[in-house]
Design an enzyme around this catalytic site. Structure first.
Site, PDB file in Angstrom:
ATOM      1  N   GLU A 236      10.869  -3.962   5.146  1.00  0.00           N
ATOM      2  CA  GLU A 236       9.902  -3.510   6.147  1.00  0.00           C
ATOM      3  C   GLU A 236      10.435  -3.618   7.581  1.00  0.00           C
ATOM      4  O   GLU A 236       9.699  -3.367   8.530  1.00  0.00           O
ATOM      5  CB  GLU A 236       8.600  -4.308   6.017  1.00  0.00           C
ATOM      6  CG  GLU A 236       8.004  -4.292   4.615  1.00  0.00           C
ATOM      7  CD  GLU A 236       7.559  -2.924   4.128  1.00  0.00           C
ATOM      8  OE1 GLU A 236       7.772  -1.905   4.821  1.00  0.00           O
ATOM      9  OE2 GLU A 236       6.982  -2.860   3.035  1.00  0.00           O
TER      10      GLU A 236
ATOM     11  N   TYR B   1       0.803  -1.228   0.000  1.00  0.00           N
ATOM     12  CA  TYR B   1       0.000   0.000   0.000  1.00  0.00           C
ATOM     13  C   TYR B   1       0.833   1.274   0.000  1.00  0.00           C
ATOM     14  O   TYR B   1       0.305   2.367   0.121  1.00  0.00           O
ATOM     15  CB  TYR B   1      -0.940   0.011   1.217  1.00  0.00           C
ATOM     16  CG  TYR B   1      -0.231  -0.221   2.538  1.00  0.00           C
ATOM     17  CD1 TYR B   1       0.351   0.833   3.224  1.00  0.00           C
ATOM     18  CD2 TYR B   1      -0.140  -1.496   3.082  1.00  0.00           C
ATOM     19  CE1 TYR B   1       1.017   0.621   4.424  1.00  0.00           C
ATOM     20  CE2 TYR B   1       0.508  -1.716   4.287  1.00  0.00           C
ATOM     21  CZ  TYR B   1       1.090  -0.658   4.948  1.00  0.00           C
ATOM     22  OH  TYR B   1       1.743  -0.874   6.132  1.00  0.00           O
TER      23      TYR B   1
ATOM     24  N   LEU C 239       5.830   0.255  -2.437  1.00  0.00           N
ATOM     25  CA  LEU C 239       5.878  -0.927  -3.302  1.00  0.00           C
ATOM     26  C   LEU C 239       4.766  -0.935  -4.350  1.00  0.00           C
ATOM     27  O   LEU C 239       4.704  -1.827  -5.190  1.00  0.00           O
ATOM     28  CB  LEU C 239       5.795  -2.205  -2.458  1.00  0.00           C
ATOM     29  CG  LEU C 239       7.046  -2.490  -1.622  1.00  0.00           C
ATOM     30  CD1 LEU C 239       6.752  -3.529  -0.555  1.00  0.00           C
ATOM     31  CD2 LEU C 239       8.204  -2.940  -2.506  1.00  0.00           C
TER      32      LEU C 239
END
Length: 167
Positions: A89, A19, A22
């Site tokens: 992440e 979201y 990416l």
């Protein structure tokens, strides 16, 4: 099950819901995903809120919807893609105190994919299970007290036009 519990280990290779950086057209899409996906389609994460971060967004559990893309790994690269995304992440393992994000399994809706019952009262679009990177516990606490929610749950439209793009 807690909201950060990824649930039982998947027996199959789950797709990834993304979201932020990416998304197609965003800086990390080509860097991390080019040649590593076999399918990308519009998707929505229900029961979540999107917050603005320092150059990238954070999703947390909440009373909203986050718009993004569902990615399916190309044949033979699932493990590589999972490792790359975990590294990007800053996910070190379930509940690790240094996690920036937690990788969890969530139901993701696939609007416009048709399916039995779509459009009928009480029926929504088809859904599938996917990995989603949600803000880790400490980040979530900070966002809830002093963060800025992105209206409509769309990160691209949540940024100022011509704003900075991070790699």
């Amino acid at each position: 099950m807690s909201t950060l519990d990824p649930g039982p280990p998947p027996t199959d290779e789950l797709p990834f819901f993304v979201y932020g950086t990416l998304l197609p057209g965003e800086p990390n899409h080509d860097l991390f995903l080019r040649g590593r996906t076999s399918r990308e389609r519009a998707a929505v994460l229900p029961r979540a809120l999107l917050y603005d971060g320092p150059g990238y967004p954070y999703a947390i559990d909440g009373h909203g919807r986050v718009h993004g893309t569902l990615l399916t790994a190309a044949p033979g690269v699932y493990g590589e893609l999972l490792g790359l995304l975990d590294h990007l992440e800053e996910y070190l393992g379930p509940g690790h105190p240094r996690n920036l994000y937690e990788r969890v399994v969530r139901e993701v809706e696939l609007p416009g994919e048709g399916g039995a019952g779509e459009g009928e009262p009480g029926q929504g679009p088809p859904a599938t299970r996917a990995w989603v990177y949600l803000a880790a516990a400490a980040v979530t606490r900070s966002l809830r007290t002093s963060g800025s929610v992105i209206a409509e749950g769309r990160w691209i439209t949540g940024r100022a036009p011509g704003g900075p793009r991070t790699p």
